[in-house]
Design a protein around this motif. Structure first.
Motif, PDB file in Angstrom:
ATOM      1  N   ASN A 122       0.811  -1.217   0.000  1.00 46.99           N
ATOM      2  CA  ASN A 122       0.000   0.000   0.000  1.00 46.99           C
ATOM      3  C   ASN A 122       0.846   1.269   0.000  1.00 46.99           C
ATOM      4  O   ASN A 122       0.384   2.335   0.384  1.00 46.99           O
ATOM      5  CB  ASN A 122      -0.953   0.023   1.203  1.00 46.99           C
ATOM      6  N   HIS A 123       2.085   1.137  -0.454  1.00 45.02           N
ATOM      7  CA  HIS A 123       2.935   2.323  -0.585  1.00 45.02           C
ATOM      8  C   HIS A 123       2.373   3.220  -1.684  1.00 45.02           C
ATOM      9  O   HIS A 123       2.055   2.762  -2.758  1.00 45.02           O
ATOM     10  CB  HIS A 123       4.360   1.918  -0.940  1.00 45.02           C
ATOM     11  N   THR A 124       2.240   4.500  -1.444  1.00 49.13           N
ATOM     12  CA  THR A 124       1.734   5.432  -2.436  1.00 49.13           C
ATOM     13  C   THR A 124       2.898   6.071  -3.177  1.00 49.13           C
ATOM     14  O   THR A 124       3.767   6.687  -2.577  1.00 49.13           O
ATOM     15  CB  THR A 124       0.884   6.533  -1.772  1.00 49.13           C
ATOM     16  N   ALA A 125       2.894   5.934  -4.508  1.00 53.80           N
ATOM     17  CA  ALA A 125       3.954   6.542  -5.303  1.00 53.80           C
ATOM     18  C   ALA A 125       3.801   8.052  -5.270  1.00 53.80           C
ATOM     19  O   ALA A 125       2.700   8.583  -5.311  1.00 53.80           O
ATOM     20  CB  ALA A 125       3.874   6.042  -6.736  1.00 53.80           C
ATOM     21  N   ASN A 126       4.912   8.743  -5.197  1.00 47.95           N
ATOM     22  CA  ASN A 126       4.892  10.194  -5.128  1.00 47.95           C
ATOM     23  C   ASN A 126       4.537  10.772  -6.493  1.00 47.95           C
ATOM     24  O   ASN A 126       5.252  10.568  -7.459  1.00 47.95           O
ATOM     25  CB  ASN A 126       6.291  10.686  -4.702  1.00 47.95           C
ATOM     26  N   PRO A 127       3.403  11.503  -6.616  1.00 45.46           N
ATOM     27  CA  PRO A 127       3.020  12.025  -7.918  1.00 45.46           C
ATOM     28  C   PRO A 127       3.767  13.281  -8.311  1.00 45.46           C
ATOM     29  O   PRO A 127       3.578  13.791  -9.399  1.00 45.46           O
ATOM     30  CB  PRO A 127       1.518  12.312  -7.738  1.00 45.46           C
ATOM     31  N   ASP A 171      -2.525   0.198  -8.099  1.00 45.11           N
ATOM     32  CA  ASP A 171      -3.970   0.365  -8.112  1.00 45.11           C
ATOM     33  C   ASP A 171      -4.260   1.764  -8.665  1.00 45.11           C
ATOM     34  O   ASP A 171      -3.790   2.767  -8.119  1.00 45.11           O
ATOM     35  CB  ASP A 171      -4.520   0.235  -6.685  1.00 45.11           C
ATOM     36  N   ILE A 172      -5.022   1.833  -9.772  1.00 44.54           N
ATOM     37  CA  ILE A 172      -5.280   3.121 -10.423  1.00 44.54           C
ATOM     38  C   ILE A 172      -6.763   3.498 -10.367  1.00 44.54           C
ATOM     39  O   ILE A 172      -7.241   4.252 -11.223  1.00 44.54           O
ATOM     40  CB  ILE A 172      -4.786   3.114 -11.887  1.00 44.54           C
ATOM     41  N   LYS A 173      -7.473   2.974  -9.374  1.00 43.35           N
ATOM     42  CA  LYS A 173      -8.881   3.350  -9.243  1.00 43.35           C
ATOM     43  C   LYS A 173      -9.021   4.855  -9.105  1.00 43.35           C
ATOM     44  O   LYS A 173      -9.902   5.476  -9.705  1.00 43.35           O
ATOM     45  CB  LYS A 173      -9.491   2.644  -8.029  1.00 43.35           C
ATOM     46  N   ASP A 174      -8.137   5.462  -8.313  1.00 44.23           N
ATOM     47  CA  ASP A 174      -8.070   6.915  -8.201  1.00 44.23           C
ATOM     48  C   ASP A 174      -6.972   7.392  -9.143  1.00 44.23           C
ATOM     49  O   ASP A 174      -5.787   7.271  -8.839  1.00 44.23           O
ATOM     50  CB  ASP A 174      -7.765   7.320  -6.764  1.00 44.23           C
ATOM     51  N   LYS A 175      -7.374   7.928 -10.289  1.00 46.82           N
ATOM     52  CA  LYS A 175      -6.400   8.305 -11.315  1.00 46.82           C
ATOM     53  C   LYS A 175      -5.472   9.429 -10.858  1.00 46.82           C
ATOM     54  O   LYS A 175      -4.357   9.560 -11.353  1.00 46.82           O
ATOM     55  CB  LYS A 175      -7.121   8.731 -12.609  1.00 46.82           C
ATOM     56  N   LYS A 176      -5.927  10.218  -9.919  1.00 49.35           N
ATOM     57  CA  LYS A 176      -5.084  11.313  -9.437  1.00 49.35           C
ATOM     58  C   LYS A 176      -4.069  10.839  -8.412  1.00 49.35           C
ATOM     59  O   LYS A 176      -3.079  11.533  -8.149  1.00 49.35           O
ATOM     60  CB  LYS A 176      -5.954  12.422  -8.829  1.00 49.35           C
ATOM     61  N   PRO A 189      -2.469   7.221  -7.983  1.00 49.68           N
ATOM     62  CA  PRO A 189      -2.169   5.786  -8.136  1.00 49.68           C
ATOM     63  C   PRO A 189      -1.449   5.261  -6.896  1.00 49.68           C
ATOM     64  O   PRO A 189      -0.648   5.976  -6.276  1.00 49.68           O
ATOM     65  CB  PRO A 189      -1.270   5.748  -9.370  1.00 49.68           C
ATOM     66  N   ARG A 190      -1.745   4.020  -6.537  1.00 52.16           N
ATOM     67  CA  ARG A 190      -1.204   3.434  -5.313  1.00 52.16           C
ATOM     68  C   ARG A 190      -0.417   2.170  -5.648  1.00 52.16           C
ATOM     69  O   ARG A 190      -0.934   1.245  -6.259  1.00 52.16           O
ATOM     70  CB  ARG A 190      -2.369   3.107  -4.361  1.00 52.16           C
ATOM     71  N   TYR A 191       0.840   2.129  -5.250  1.00 50.33           N
ATOM     72  CA  TYR A 191       1.723   0.992  -5.500  1.00 50.33           C
ATOM     73  C   TYR A 191       1.380  -0.111  -4.504  1.00 50.33           C
ATOM     74  O   TYR A 191       1.454   0.086  -3.295  1.00 50.33           O
ATOM     75  CB  TYR A 191       3.163   1.472  -5.350  1.00 50.33           C
ATOM     76  N   ILE A 192       1.009  -1.305  -5.026  1.00 53.12           N
ATOM     77  CA  ILE A 192       0.532  -2.356  -4.127  1.00 53.12           C
ATOM     78  C   ILE A 192       1.358  -3.638  -4.128  1.00 53.12           C
ATOM     79  O   ILE A 192       1.263  -4.434  -3.181  1.00 53.12           O
ATOM     80  CB  ILE A 192      -0.935  -2.730  -4.438  1.00 53.12           C
ATOM     81  N   LYS A 193       2.166  -3.890  -5.151  1.00 55.00           N
ATOM     82  CA  LYS A 193       2.838  -5.188  -5.216  1.00 55.00           C
ATOM     83  C   LYS A 193       3.994  -5.154  -6.202  1.00 55.00           C
ATOM     84  O   LYS A 193       3.923  -4.481  -7.236  1.00 55.00           O
ATOM     85  CB  LYS A 193       1.829  -6.269  -5.645  1.00 55.00           C
ATOM     86  N   SER A 194       5.050  -5.905  -5.891  1.00 57.54           N
ATOM     87  CA  SER A 194       6.133  -6.127  -6.851  1.00 57.54           C
ATOM     88  C   SER A 194       6.376  -7.618  -6.986  1.00 57.54           C
ATOM     89  O   SER A 194       6.097  -8.391  -6.064  1.00 57.54           O
ATOM     90  CB  SER A 194       7.421  -5.432  -6.398  1.00 57.54           C
ATOM     91  N   VAL A 195       6.857  -8.022  -8.151  1.00 53.81           N
ATOM     92  CA  VAL A 195       7.225  -9.412  -8.392  1.00 53.81           C
ATOM     93  C   VAL A 195       8.577  -9.415  -9.090  1.00 53.81           C
ATOM     94  O   VAL A 195       8.720  -8.894 -10.200  1.00 53.81           O
ATOM     95  CB  VAL A 195       6.196 -10.146  -9.280  1.00 53.81           C
ATOM     96  N   GLU A 196       9.585  -9.970  -8.441  1.00 56.17           N
ATOM     97  CA  GLU A 196      10.914 -10.041  -9.044  1.00 56.17           C
ATOM     98  C   GLU A 196      10.935 -11.150 -10.086  1.00 56.17           C
ATOM     99  O   GLU A 196      10.399 -12.236  -9.867  1.00 56.17           O
ATOM    100  CB  GLU A 196      11.974 -10.308  -7.986  1.00 56.17           C
TER     101      GLU A 196
END
Length: 500
Positions: A4-9, A183-188, A190-197
Motif C-alpha cells: 500500500n505504498h503510495t507513489a509520489n506524484p 492500483d489506479i482506481k483513483d487516477k489522481k 495511483p497506489r503501489y501495491i505489489k512487486s514481483v521479481e
C-alpha cells in the motif's frame, strides 16, 4: 516493499543508469560514436542515452507541409502527408527522461517513461490534459492496464523494489528488477501495491487475461554469469499469475523454455545477428489462443491455450537482414504477422540511403496451415520510403493496427522517422499511405529522439515522443474511415483485441 505504498506524484529530476550488460545488437558507426562515452547498454534500446531537445515548441503543433521526394525537413520542422493532421502536443513530464510505451483505458492514456509514468485525460483528443505524474524510476517502464490495475516493467538494476530506489549493480545479490503493480482506481493518486521479481528483470511484458486471473508474460534477456539473478541459460519467459481479486498475491508460476536448443547462436555463426538469450517482446491474440514472440535472433509463433505453458508452433530466422527481432503484430484475421527489426538498437541512423530498404525494416509473414501445422512464411519487407538524416536515430519500432474494415493497415513509430501509416493488405507489396514527422533534433550530431510508440485508439493516433512528449494525430483517409466506428474500452497493444 511496504504494501500500500503510495507513489509520489510530484515530478522530480534524475534517473538511475541502466544495468551494464553486453550490448545485444550490433550498431553502425554512428551509433558506436554516440555510445563512446557510455557503458554498454543493458538492451538494444537507447536507455543510457540522454534525449535531445531541439527547438522549443508550443502545445498546439503548427501546420506542417508535405515533403518533396528525397527532401529532409529542417531542424524540428513539422511535416506530414495531406491525410494526417497533428491536433495537439503535451511536452514530456520528465524533462531528463526518455518517453516509452502507451496503454489506454476509457478516456485515459497511460504513458511510460524511464522516470515513472503519466496519466492523461484524452476525452477531448484535441486538448488532452495531464491527470497525474508518478515518479518511479526504472527503465524502461513498459506499461499495461487492466481494470483498476496498472503494470510497470523494470529492466534496470535497482537497490530495492520501491519507487525511491536508486541504481545498483546487477552483480549485487540484493538488486531488484521485475514487475510493479499499481492500483489506479483513483487516477489522481495511483497506489503501489505489489512487486514481483523476475529473472533478468522485465524489459517488456504482455497481459493474458484468463477468467479469474491475469497472466503476465515477462520478456527479458542478456544473462551474465556475474549476475546472481540473471545467469545463463535464459531461454524462455517468466509467467506471473495475478489473481484479479487479490493482486497482492501475484507471483511467478513458471519459466517455460521456448528455445530448448538455445535459439539463434548469433555471431560469429551469423554475423551481425543477436544471439537469442530470451525474448524482447510478445504479442498475444487471446481470441485465437495464439501468440507471436520477437526474440532477439528468432521470431516464433506459439499456442497459449494453457497460458502457464505456452507451446511453440513455428520458429523463423532471418540471418541476412534482421539484426534484432524486436516486436510483433498480428493482422485482424490472424493470417499475418509483422515482425520488426531494431537494427542499431534504436540509437542508430539506419533510415538513411546507405542502410537501404531491407535492413532495419519490418518483415511481413503470412501464417499458413492449421493447428500445429501452422507456419510463418516470409513475404516482404517494409521500411519508410522517406530517407532520414545521418543525425537522426531511426528504425522500425512500436505500432498497432488501424482497424479498417477489409484492409490490413498499421500505424507505427520510427523514432525520428516519425509516425508512418502503412498498408500491408497485399503482404508482398506493402506501402506507406500517410506520415507525420519532425525534422532532425540536431543537424550536426546524432541525437536521440522521435516517436517510441504510435498507436491508434478510438479514432485518433497517439504518439509518445522521446523528446517532445505526447502527440495526438488524426487520419483523414477513405481507407481508414471505417476504423472510426470501432470503439474499445481499453487497449494494451501487445494484448491484441477483437476489433469487431
Amino acid at each position: 516493499m511496504t504494501p500500500n505504498h503510495t507513489a509520489n506524484p510530484r515530478r522530480r529530476t534524475g534517473r538511475g543508469n541502466r544495468r551494464i550488460r553486453t550490448a545485444a545488437a550490433a550498431a553502425g558507426g554512428l551509433l558506436a560514436a554516440l555510445l563512446a562515452a557510455h557503458p554498454a547498454a543493458a538492451t538494444p534500446d537507447p536507455g543510457d542515452l540522454a534525449p535531445g531537445a531541439g527547438a522549443p515548441q508550443s502545445a498546439v503543433p503548427p501546420a506542417g507541409r508535405a515533403l518533396e521526394p528525397g527532401e529532409i525537413p529542417g531542424r524540428d520542422e513539422i511535416v506530414h502527408s495531406p491525410n494526417v493532421t497533428p491536433l495537439a502536443n503535451i511536452p514530456r513530464a520528465f524533462p531528463n527522461d526518455i518517453n516509452t510505451d502507451l496503454a489506454f483505458q476509457g478516456r485515459y492514456a497511460y504513458a511510460g517513461n524511464y522516470g515513472g509514468f503519466t496519466i492523461y485525460d484524452i476525452a477531448d483528443p484535441g486538448a488532452p490534459k495531464t491527470v497525474s505524474t508518478v515518479l518511479c524510476p526504472g527503465g524502461q517502464n513498459d506499461i499495461s492496464v487492466h481494470g483498476d490495475l496498472l503494470f510497470l516493467s523494470t529492466d534496470s538494476s535497482r537497490s530495492d523494489d520501491s519507487c525511491n530506489s536508486v541504481s545498483q549493480p546487477a552483480t549485487e545479490k540484493s538488486s531488484w528488477e521485475g514487475i510493479k503493480i499499481f492500483d489506479i482506481k483513483d487516477k489522481k493518486n495511483p497506489r503501489y501495491i505489489k512487486s514481483v521479481e523476475t529473472a533478468c528483470g522485465s524489459h517488456t511484458h504482455t497481459l493474458v487475461p484468463d477468467g479469474r486471473d491475469i497472466y503476465v508474460y515477462v520478456a527479458s534477456y542478456s544473462p551474465n554469469e556475474a549476475f546472481p539473478e540473471c545467469r545463463p541459460p535464459h531461454d524462455g519467459i517468466s509467467v506471473v499469475k495475478v489473481p484479479r481479486k487479490a493482486p497482492a498475491q501475484a507471483a511467478v508460476v513458471g519459466f517455460p523454455v521456448l528455445f530448448p536448443d538455445g535459439g539463434n547462436p548469433g555471431a560469429p555463426t551469423n554475423p551481425g545477428v543477436s544471439k537469442t538469450t530470451g525474448c524482447h517482446d510478445i504479442t498475444v491474440l487471446p481470441s485465437k489462443k495464439l501468440a507471436a514472440g520477437a526474440c532477439m535472433g528468432d521470431g516464433i509463433l506459439f499456442d497459449i491455450r494453457d497460458p502457464e505453458r505456452p507451446r511453440v508452433i513455428d520458429r523463423v530466422q532471418d540471418n541476412t537482414n534482421f539484426a534484432f527481432w524486436h516486436s510483433a503484430t498480428f493482422n485482424e484475421t490472424a493470417d499475418k504477422v509483422v515482425f520488426t527489426d531494431e537494427l542499431g538498437g534504436g540509437g542508430g541512423a539506419t533510415c538513411n540511403e546507405a542502410t537501404g530498404p531491407n535492413r532495419g525494416a519490418n518483415g511481413i509473414y503470412d501464417i499458413t496451415g492449421r493447428g500445429d501445422q501452422r507456419k510463418l512464411a516470409f513475404r516482404s519487407y517494409f521500411k519508410i520510403p522517406r530517407h532520414q538524416a545521418d543525425t537522426e536515430n531511426c528504425v522500425a519500432h512500436n505500432g498497432s493496427l488501424v482497424p479498417a474494415a477489409g484492409r490490413d493497415i498499421m500505424v507505427q513509430a520510427w523514432y525520428q522517422g516519425g509516425v508512418s501509416v502503412w498498408d500491408f493488405t497485399d503482404s508482398a507489396r506493402p506501402r506507406e499511405i500517410g506520415y507525420f514527422e519532425r525534422g532532425p533534433l540536431s543537424t550536426d550530431q546524432l541525437s536521440l529522439g522521435g516517436s517510441w510508440s504510435a498507436y491508434y485508439y478510438n479514432g485518433h493516433v497517439y504518439s509518445n515522443d522521446i523528446a517532445k512528449g505526447l502527440d495526438v494525430l488524426r487520419i483523414n483517409d477513405r481507407r481508414t474511415d471505417s476504423a472510426e466506428r470501432v470503439r474499445l474500452d481499453r487497449l494494451n497493444v501487445q494484448t491484441q483485441p477483437e476489433y469487431r
